[in-house]
Structures are given as C-alpha cells and as structure tokens.
Motif scaffolding. Structure first.
Motif, mmCIF file in Angstrom:
data_model
loop_
_atom_site.group_PDB
_atom_site.id
_atom_site.type_symbol
_atom_site.label_atom_id
_atom_site.label_comp_id
_atom_site.label_asym_id
_atom_site.label_seq_id
_atom_site.Cartn_x
_atom_site.Cartn_y
_atom_site.Cartn_z
ATOM 1 N N PRO A 206 35.127 31.818 43.870
ATOM 2 C CA PRO A 206 36.511 31.820 44.354
ATOM 3 C C PRO A 206 37.400 32.709 43.493
ATOM 4 O O PRO A 206 37.118 32.918 42.312
ATOM 5 C CB PRO A 206 36.935 30.348 44.215
ATOM 6 C CG PRO A 206 35.705 29.581 43.919
ATOM 7 C CD PRO A 206 34.692 30.516 43.373
ATOM 8 N N ARG A 207 38.449 33.246 44.137
ATOM 9 C CA ARG A 207 39.422 34.076 43.397
ATOM 10 C C ARG A 207 40.810 33.569 43.733
ATOM 11 O O ARG A 207 40.966 32.701 44.589
ATOM 12 C CB ARG A 207 39.356 35.536 43.865
ATOM 13 C CG ARG A 207 38.052 36.217 43.645
ATOM 14 C CD ARG A 207 38.222 37.666 44.071
ATOM 15 N NE ARG A 207 36.942 38.351 44.206
ATOM 16 C CZ ARG A 207 36.795 39.528 44.789
ATOM 17 N NH1 ARG A 207 37.841 40.144 45.312
ATOM 18 N NH2 ARG A 207 35.626 40.107 44.860
ATOM 19 N N HIS A 208 41.825 34.164 43.140
ATOM 20 C CA HIS A 208 43.201 33.844 43.557
ATOM 21 C C HIS A 208 43.561 34.815 44.661
ATOM 22 O O HIS A 208 44.344 35.739 44.450
ATOM 23 C CB HIS A 208 44.178 33.997 42.390
ATOM 24 C CG HIS A 208 44.008 32.920 41.375
ATOM 25 N ND1 HIS A 208 44.380 31.612 41.601
ATOM 26 C CD2 HIS A 208 43.481 32.951 40.137
ATOM 27 C CE1 HIS A 208 44.090 30.888 40.554
ATOM 28 N NE2 HIS A 208 43.536 31.671 39.643
ATOM 29 N N ASP A 209 42.971 34.665 45.836
ATOM 30 C CA ASP A 209 43.272 35.625 46.899
ATOM 31 C C ASP A 209 43.353 34.928 48.259
ATOM 32 O O ASP A 209 43.137 33.714 48.377
ATOM 33 C CB ASP A 209 42.248 36.783 46.918
ATOM 34 C CG ASP A 209 40.878 36.354 47.421
ATOM 35 O OD1 ASP A 209 40.657 35.149 47.642
ATOM 36 O OD2 ASP A 209 40.024 37.240 47.612
ATOM 37 N N VAL A 210 43.668 35.724 49.273
ATOM 38 C CA VAL A 210 43.954 35.171 50.588
ATOM 39 C C VAL A 210 42.728 34.467 51.198
ATOM 40 O O VAL A 210 42.839 33.376 51.762
ATOM 41 C CB VAL A 210 44.574 36.255 51.504
ATOM 42 C CG1 VAL A 210 43.627 37.396 51.751
ATOM 43 C CG2 VAL A 210 45.022 35.698 52.809
ATOM 44 N N LEU A 211 41.554 35.069 51.040
ATOM 45 C CA LEU A 211 40.354 34.475 51.637
ATOM 46 C C LEU A 211 40.013 33.141 50.976
ATOM 47 O O LEU A 211 39.676 32.160 51.662
ATOM 48 C CB LEU A 211 39.188 35.478 51.556
ATOM 49 C CG LEU A 211 37.856 35.042 52.163
ATOM 50 C CD1 LEU A 211 38.013 34.482 53.559
ATOM 51 C CD2 LEU A 211 36.871 36.206 52.192
#
Ligand code: HEM
Length: 375
Positions: free
Chosen positions: A183-188
C-alpha cells in the motif's frame, strides 16, 4: 431532420441541444446495461468478450450499482486535488514541449505522438501510480479496446478489441494486487480501503477495483488526447494564435470553445425505461437513444452561428455529458488543456499546422492519429 430521427435499427438519433440534455439528465433514460442486452431478441450481438467487459463498467451501470460505485470514487478532481496535481502537469507539459522544440528545430513535428497522447497518460499514470515504462503498452491497448465501444464494430475489429480487453484485465488486476501487497499514500490504495470496508467478499471487491481503475484510465486517454490535438489544430490559426497571446485571460474560454466545436466523443447511448414521448416522437420502452453531442453543440437555437469558431461566444456544450453519469474527469482534462495552451502560447509564438489532422475512421470516439506542426 428534427430533434429525434429514426435510426435504421431499434433506435433514434437525438440532435437538438435541449432534447439531448433532457435525455442525459432524465430519470426515464438508462444506460444500456447487461439486463437490457439480455432482453434483446438479438442478444447474441452483445456476446463478444470486449463488448461484455465494457458493459460492466461504470458508464454502463444503472442505480443502485452505479450510485454505489460512483460514490465510492467521490469527487475525483475537486478544487484541492486539481491544485495538488497542477505542478506535476506543468512539469510534464514542459518536458513534452522541450521534446517538441527539439523536433521543431529540424522542421515539421507530429503533435499527436510527441505531445497530445503523452500528456494524458503521464497525468493519469502518475496520479494512479502506473509505472512510466508501461505507458506505451497502456496507450496501445486502449486504442485497440475502443473498437468495442463503436456503434457498429466489425468482427475483425471485435477480435482486436478482445485481445486488448484481456490485456487490460491482466494489467489492471495485477496493478490492484500489487497495491494491495504494497500500500501507498495514493488514490488506488484509498479505493482499496473503501472497497474493503464496503464489500466483505475480497474477490468481488478486487473485481470492482479492477473495473474502476481500468475504466478511469481508458476514459481519460483518447478523449483528452483528442481535445489537446483539436486545440492545437483550431487555435494555431495565425490570427487566433496572435490574439490569444495578447489576451491569455481567455485561455479557459478558448478551451471551452474547442470542446463545443469538436467534442472528442460524438455519440452516447441511453435506453428508454418505459414507453414515452420525446420531442413529440413516441418511443417504445427499451429503444436505443443515441445522443449526438456534436449536433447538440451545433444547435443554432443554443449557440448562434454554430459553425463559426468564436472564443468569446460564451456558448454552452454537452461534451462532458450530463446527469448522474456526468464525466468524472472534466476538471482534469481542462487542467491539462489550459496548462498546455498557456505554455505553448508562451514558447511557440509562430506555431502553425502544416499537415491537417488525420482522423481514425470512427463514429463514437474521435481519434486524431497525426497533426503536423511547424514554426
Ligand atoms: C476531453 C476529455 C474528456 C471528455 C470529452 C469526456 C467525456 C465524457 C462523457 C461524454 C462521458 C459520459 C457522460 C454521460 O453519460 O452523460 C464521460 C464519462 C466518464 N468520464 Fe470522461 N471525458 C473526458 C476526460 C476524462 C478524464 C480525464 C477522466 C478520468 C481521469 C474521465 C473519466 C470518466 C468516467 C469515470 C466517466 C463515467 C462516469 C459515470 O458513468 O458515472 N473522463 N466522459
């Protein structure tokens, strides 16, 4: 021929601005979903893999599924998101215009392959976290998939589309799986959290996540590329270009006039939810209604002298659709267009078209395959 014109099949073309708007916004007009296809006598014609896959995307759903999936995305490009994305779009625009400048040193350059196809894929790609080395693959499969969304695709076009559909499924399923694993800090990652909270069945959630990510990507690429190319073509006419350089405060109006004059999508289809009457024409339940965006935008009752290109007309258009399916990416497309236009006016005061735009033979999604420009 009138606001509502019979098509040579179980359908009608709608041409007038107000009538098109009524269909797009009205509750009586539905997207042609799977249930509608299954009710048709010739339901086999919708059986192609590519067609079926498209029928499960956001644009082809009706309430309650549509409401639920659309809400899960939220307002994708609200003011603060657009402000956050703007510096990246400016950087990408400058990089692409450096490449254009380099080519122009030697004479003519192709605006489509150098600039207008690249800016949308880098914008949406960096927003969704798609690795840049995959952009050429994404562009190719998107171009090939589009045949399935045409009005009357041939068998061989559907075969090309089928292959592209499988490639899109493989690519975006893998993208979602990778983001789940890291996971990232992004929209997806945000969409994954939303769907995990809403849908206890992980497999079902991942299937919806694949469809949403794939569809948002493909919905954003050719449409925006066509807008950017049409903009370069229509606005580099020498008097218009000189005038816009003098009055850059009208850049937004210029983008809107390009959108009105030549919309990237020409046809959108809805279905009559019940027997009804449209602009005086009786319509049977389940008939297809083809909204013609270009004709609506050129309705002289709405935009006087519609064939004239007039930046200051303050006209209206239906280019991003209307009602519950209104385009989710309109603000992003406009950000790309005005950033590119401002930078081009600044850097290339004598830019002009030298080879006319080449249009792919399509009816629904306009695609310009090349546009020669020079200084
Ligand atoms: C100039 C560029 C664009 C044009 C002309 C355009 C046009 C449209 C149109 C006509 C519709 C259908 C609206 C209706 O049925 O009433 C639509 C839907 C949609 N567009 Fe765009 N679009 C553009 C760019 C984008 C971008 C950049 C994105 C995303 C980043 C995007 C995402 C979508 C999505 C997700 C839908 C489906 C919405 C729904 O069914 O609820 N579009 N667009």
């Amino acid at each position: 021929m009138g606001d509502v014109v019979r098509a040579p099949w179980n359908g009608y073309f709608v041409t007038g601005f107000d009538t098109c708007s009524q269909v797009l916004r009205g509750r009586n007009w539905l997207a042609p979903d799977l249930a509608w296809q299954e009710r048709q006598d010739d339901s086999k014609q919708w059986d192609a893999i590519a067609t079926r896959e498209m029928t499960t995307t956001l644009a082809r759903l009706n309430a309650p599924e549509h409401t639920c999936q659309r809400r899960s995305l939220g307002n994708l490009f609200d003011r603060s998101t657009i402000e956050r994305l703007a510096p990246g779009v400016e950087r990408d625009t400058d990089r692409l215009l450096d490449e254009l400048a380099e080519k122009l040193r030697w004479g003519e350059a192709d605006f489509v392959s150098t600039v207008s196809e690249q800016l949308p894929v880098s914008t949406v790609g960096s927003w969704l976290g798609i690795p840049p080395e995959d952009y050429p693959h994404i562009l190719e499969i998107t171009h090939n998939q589009v045949f399935a969304q045409e009005l009357l695709p041939t068998k061989s076009q559907l075969a090309v589309s089928a292959e592209a559909t499988l490639a899109l499924r493989a690519y975006f399923t893998e993208l979602v799986a990778r983001r789940r694993a890291e996971p990232r800090h992004d929209v997806l990652t945000g969409w994954i959290h939303t769907w995990d909270a809403m849908e206890p069945d992980r497999e079902k959630a991942d299937e919806i996540l694949y469809r949403l990510t794939m569809f948002v990507t493909i919905a954003s690429l050719e449409t925006t590329a066509t807008l950017l190319t049409s903009m370069a073509h229509l606005l580099t006419e020498p008097t218009r270009w000189a005038w816009l350089r003098q009055y850059p405060e009208h850049i937004d109006a210029a983008v809107d006039e390009v959108l009105r004059y030549d919309p990237p999508i020409h046809i959108n289809t809805r279905i009559a939810a019940e027997d009804t009457v449209l602009a005086g024409v009786p319509i049977k339940k389940d008939s297809m209604i083809h909204v013609l965006y270009g004709a609506a935008n050129h309705d002289p009752r709405r935009n006087a002298d519609p064939g004239g290109f007039d930046i200051l007309r303050g006209g209206s258009h239906l280019t991003f659709g209307g009602g519950v399916h209104y385009c989710l990416g309109a603000a992003l497309a406009k950000l790309e267009a005005r950033t590119l236009l401002a930078r081009m006016l600044d850097r290339f005061p004598t830019l002009r078209t030298v080879t006319p735009p080449q249009y792919a033979p399509r009816m629904v999604f306009r695609r310009i395959t090349s546009l020669g420009v020079a200084l």
